[in-house]
Design an enzyme around this catalytic site. Structure first.
Site, PDB file in Angstrom:
ATOM      1  N   HIS A 146      62.689  29.676   9.954  1.00 24.29           N
ATOM      2  CA  HIS A 146      62.502  28.085   9.541  1.00 24.29           C
ATOM      3  C   HIS A 146      63.101  28.056   8.207  1.00 24.29           C
ATOM      4  CE1 HIS A 146      59.223  30.201   7.922  1.00 24.29           C
ATOM      5  NE2 HIS A 146      59.243  29.644   6.580  1.00 24.29           N
ATOM      6  N   HIS A 176      63.242  25.476   4.174  1.00 27.30           N
ATOM      7  CA  HIS A 176      62.674  24.596   3.268  1.00 27.30           C
ATOM      8  C   HIS A 176      63.564  24.082   2.365  1.00 27.30           C
ATOM      9  CE1 HIS A 176      58.736  26.763   3.753  1.00 27.30           C
ATOM     10  NE2 HIS A 176      59.262  28.024   3.794  1.00 27.30           N
TER      11      HIS A 176
END
Lengths: 664, 664
Positions: free
Chosen positions: A458, A460
């Site tokens: 993922h 951020h």
């Protein structure tokens, strides 16, 4: 009737009190109550489903703020409420006893506000009244009483026809027994979709059932640990023998050569305003940053499967980054010399809620130096001058479900402002059949971090809105490119020089960071004595990733601005939230990239700089069960703002001696 | 004669003493003297010009070091001496009383060692005996007694025919009166070239004479400052109520879960060896870094003019980065809880010189957290667990003329090693006719930082040699690239996944940093229980510039390796200095890039990682007269090295309370 002397005195006292309120102060608990009472007294109250999604200060116009304390703008609340499947934007006058609703703008369609904690709690328990869920859990051999559920934003994936403008959220569940680690043991494969306005499950799927990871090794509480214990170290404490060096005056903070206003917003979290630094030569404060805060945090996961594809969170716009505040723990989250501030937010029903220790302030001394020089050049003499570095940190932490984020604003006496983001907390993991790396086949979309546990890939993206007003409102954005030059003749064959470009319009203000361009915000109307434009430059301190998603992918359309780390826009009070005012299920038509398509002029104007700290996260075993801090950030560094290094004339503290300390 | 009991006892005692000496311990003052005495007793001593340019430990072979303390390799010195216009590489046996020269390899041509401080001092005063210099100074109206000179390496610019293999250095001068700032007032335009072996001026030029900048505003000493003074702050001190947590045992340092050997080299400065971390699960120490140190610091300036083109310094190879050590000042350079270590180096005549407080060690507590989590997910319960971050810092500072460099090795209990470089000190400035930015025309090659003072554009490239031995000698270098993928069907249209490439040969190990590739050194022979290769990854913490000079430019040929931040080579004990053993006037035929052209195999071998922290420096007024710290660095972070976060099982310290302290 003529006013009595007592009444006059009372009026005077009230005026004094109101003068002490800074126009940028956040709403007090009393003001929240007052705003809600006003709305409750309006026709809107007839809606059975009335809920309050945002209750905050209606930020006064810049001129009104800058006119303070000569004049004070009226106190107003900005409220986003949801009633009868519509969104209401309300402006409420809080002044002079009887407040009133100044405006009520109704939004239909996908103008969905941040979730309230209350409705998320309500959605999280729906599966327990939904028989197919009990069956799913039973089929997996898990006692239903061991299970807890939580909510995940559903995003927008062009599925208008399917959920037809309904405000939905996804609920997924975890085996929470035997560990304090809520997220480590997913009941993978089970997904419920809840219509939040109707508060009912509208879709349910039980698709796959990999094993639930074991509880062993997932708990992070000290009390749950068993030998062999990890490394220990002797305690280290910070001591200020003459007390703290900063002053908290309402929401104004003064320290060394800095003063700024410290506020809090339920969506943004900590907010720094009017940050000004004293020019000791001039004896005056010079404005640097009119207002700065987190604008959005976009966290897309990289797994296209049914249970994961939608996990592309907008933590500020969907969950309220400020609402996600974690109270800071004295002595661990902040050092012994910290001062803590509480904040007041509103719950979904409008009642004020106090978050204790929401922000801490402390003077940081990490043992580093601010500047030094040793001179060996004078015969028979060695000169050494060193100044230790002490800075002021404003810390705030948010926990959005599994992840813990620590946001630091660090003010240095040199004039630098360092903005630090730090990640800790718990990975969002996926239950898997794989128990060993050798079994992995194809694209697992994550790393194996424990048996049957994938840490899903993922990103951020922390986007900061920085309304820089360097020595005044009108600024320009300058890119200084280092350009290689072929040397003509001479022994040296090459060198680099600097080509400066002042961005005339927004398209030139969109920059992908690189090591060969320096970015500066300057005030072209103010120059140093030797003629340099006063300015601040922006330096990356790690975390320079940009989004790798395709432009036509739904989450990327909503976060299109994450393809460049830097954007510059002309100031517009309506443009605060990089992913739009309504980020949940947004369509990408109201965001930083959409605004900037107008390619407005930005030269010698009041401009806003948007900076994104980006981190690609490939999890590893050390990130489990709680990850060690991972940091990124950037520095705003004075560049020809001062006539010379402002720290040279700082007198050193008295010669330090060792302190003798005891615990009483 | 049979040995007497007393003699036996004495022999035993000597054996014990020698066993206490670690094979990587730097030479003691006695050993330096002993090595020099041995050489002075050899035929080489007949040379009148005998000078010692490097006197250090002859590093024993890795197997011998790793066999310690079961067996101890012989103590040997490696000495580079200069005699009769030739360079001698001497290996001297220091063992068993009577030492001897084991080998003497003679190098001719441009094998020029680091300068000795003595010969630089001698060169710096030559102009004062050179009549044209007095004339130049007089013509500028400067009293000769106000002037001091210093040395600058001349580099190699294909001018073999001109100086014909002579070892030269450039001398330039400054008005040192009225300021402690040696470098702020250049006598611009005057350049002398000195033949170091003959110690005579061989070239002299007085080309231009811009005004000498004024002394006003250049002094940085506290005593020289006048009001208005700069910002002040209350003192902040670090206190360890239970004392320091680290142990200094000879040159072995033990702290928390780390142990390592701390040494010093006259060329490299601080040297970390055998850094090992205790695996609390296994109860054993696991090796991470066999040896790490600064290998070179390349600082090219970007001005092709006669007085500046050659300023392309190799601070380690030309000046001896370790020899340039600045003693650290207690309480300012290092905090109150620091311990200081002295080091011994050799002067040009071979006599040992002690540098006091050359290195400091301290436990850093900056008020930050190591990890945290607040869990709101359990109904009616809020769980908060936070561990503060305390790390161990090894600090060393070097001052190469004007610039101050602070090199930190920071060890974290999480297993991370952070290597920080910080720049402070004084800009190398150029005298100029310009007094105001409006007057600048054409390419000034720098920024106007004060009247008549240009801060010339330049770079700093700190190259670290990191002989990583992650959990054993044989390692591989793995690049994990984040690759965008188009999603097939489904609502989600794109994501990224990871493609791993293990570098088989050196060419694949040369990497330009980017945010979409993670770099790791793994041990393919060791796996975690769930099958991940144990490893450490390398994360940039700022300072990722690469050189912009043309490949055919002379300085770039000598520092060709600065075009990529990362190189990986197979271990070769001869390959320590990125710009070659003889960097001064080197030709680029013995450096990291040259070695790597062989494209040797690096997979599953003993490999060395070279990492360059690069900073482009566009000076600004705040950098004058002493610049505030500018930092860069990188982190070596365990990645699947441990089974899980090793800090989870660390028991928190006793609940902290406020300490009561007094100054006795």
């Amino acid at each position: 009737m003529a006013p009595t002397p007592l009444l006059l005195l009372l009026l005077l006292a009230l005026t004094l009190v109101s003068a002490a309120v800074h126009p940028l102060d956040p709403l007090t608990a009393a003001e929240i109550t007052s705003a809600i009472n006003v709305i409750r007294a309006s026709p809107l109250n007839s809606s059975a489903s009335l809920a309050f999604h945002y209750v905050g200060l209606d930020e006064p116009p810049k001129p009104a703020v800058l006119a303070w304390p000569r004049s004070a703008p009226p106190r107003r609340a900005f409220v986003i409420a949801r009633a009868g499947r519509a969104t209401h934007e309300l402006r409420v006058d809080l002044g002079n006893g009887a407040g009133r609703v100044l405006s009520d703008t109704v939004r239909h369609g996908s103008s969905f506000p941040t979730f309230t904690p209350d409705e998320q709690d309500a959605a999280s328990v729906l599966p327990f009244q939904y028989p197919p869920f009990a069956a799913s859990v039973a089929r997996r051999g898990i006692p239903l009483s061991d299970v807890l559920c939580t909510t995940f934003s559903a995003g927008w994936f062009g599925r208008a026809e399917r959920w037809a403008g309904r405000r939905v959220i996804v609920v997924q569940c975890f085996v929470a027994a035997g560990t304090a680690n809520f997220y480590a043991r997913p009941v993978e494969g089970v997904t419920a979709v809840v219509d939040l306005d109707a508060m009912e499950i509208v879709e349910y799927e039980d698709r796959v059932d990999p094993p639930v990871p074991k509880a062993e090794g997932t708990d992070y509480r000290a009390a749950a640990q068993r030998p062999p214990f990890g490394p220990e170290n002797k305690p280290v404490t910070v001591v200020q023998s003459e007390g703290r060096g900063f002053e908290v005056d309402g929401h104004m903070i003064r320290w060394a050569n800095w003063e700024f206003h410290l506020s809090f917003d339920p969506r943004a979290g900590s907010v720094i305003s009017l940050a000004s630094i004293k020019d000791s030569e001039e004896g005056t404060f010079r404005l640097v940053l009119y207002r700065g805060h987190v604008s959005e945090l976009f966290v897309p996961y990289m797994d296209p499967s049914a249970e994961w594809y939608f996990k592309t969170f907008f933590d500020a716009g969907e969950f309220g980054f400020g609402l996600s505040t974690a109270p800071l723990e004295p002595f661990t989250d902040c050092p012994a010399n910290a001062e803590f501030l509480d904040v007041d937010v509103s719950s979904g029903d409008g009642s004020p809620v106090r978050i204790p220790n929401a922000i801490c302030l402390f003077e940081r001394y990490a043992g580093d130096v601010a500047w030094r020089h040793t001179e060996f050049g004078f015969p028979g003499e060695m000169i050494t001058e060193v100044r230790p570095e002490v800075s002021l940190v404003v810390r705030w932490a948010a926990v959005v479900g599994n992840y813990d984020y620590v946001i630091d604003w660090e003010f240095k006496t040199s004039g630098s402002i360092k903005i630090g983001v730090a990640l800790s907390g718990i990975l969002e993991v996926k239950g898997t059949y794989y128990a060993h790396a050798d079994e992995l086949s194809g694209d697992a979309h994550g790393s194996l971090v424990a048996r049957n546990t994938l840490g899903v890939y993922h990103d951020h993206f922390f986007t900061f809105r920085l309304d820089l007003d360097v020595d005044g409102a009108n600024n320009s954005f300058v890119k200084s490119r280092m350009k290689p030059v072929r040397a003509a003749g001479g022994p040296r064959r090459s060198y680099w020089t600097v080509e400066k470009e002042t961005a005339r319009t927004e398209s030139v203000g969109q920059v992908e960071l690189g090591s060969t361009t320096e970015l500066m915000v300057v005030n072209p109307n103010k120059k140093t004595r030797i003629g340099n434009e006063v300015g601040y430059r922006i330096i990356s301190l790690g975390g320079a990733a940009t989004s790798l998603l395709d432009d036509d992918d739904y989450p990327q359309r909503r976060a299109r601005y994450t393809k460049k780390q830097v954007w510059v826009t002309p100031y517009d009070e309506a443009e605060k939230w990089a992913a739009g005012l309504y980020a949940d299920e947004s369509r990408g038509d109201d965001n930083l990239a959409a605004w900037s398509q107008r390619n407005r002029e930005i030269e010698n104007r009041d401009i806003v700089l948007w900076y994104t700290v980006g981190i690609h996260h490939l999890p590893c075993q050390e990130d489990f069960p709680v990850m060690p801090l991972l940091t990124g950030g950037f520095e705003l560094r004075p560049t020809n703002f001062f006539e010379s290094n402002p720290l040279i004339r700082r007198r050193p503290n008295k010669p330090a001696t060792r302190l003798h300390c005891s615990l009483h």
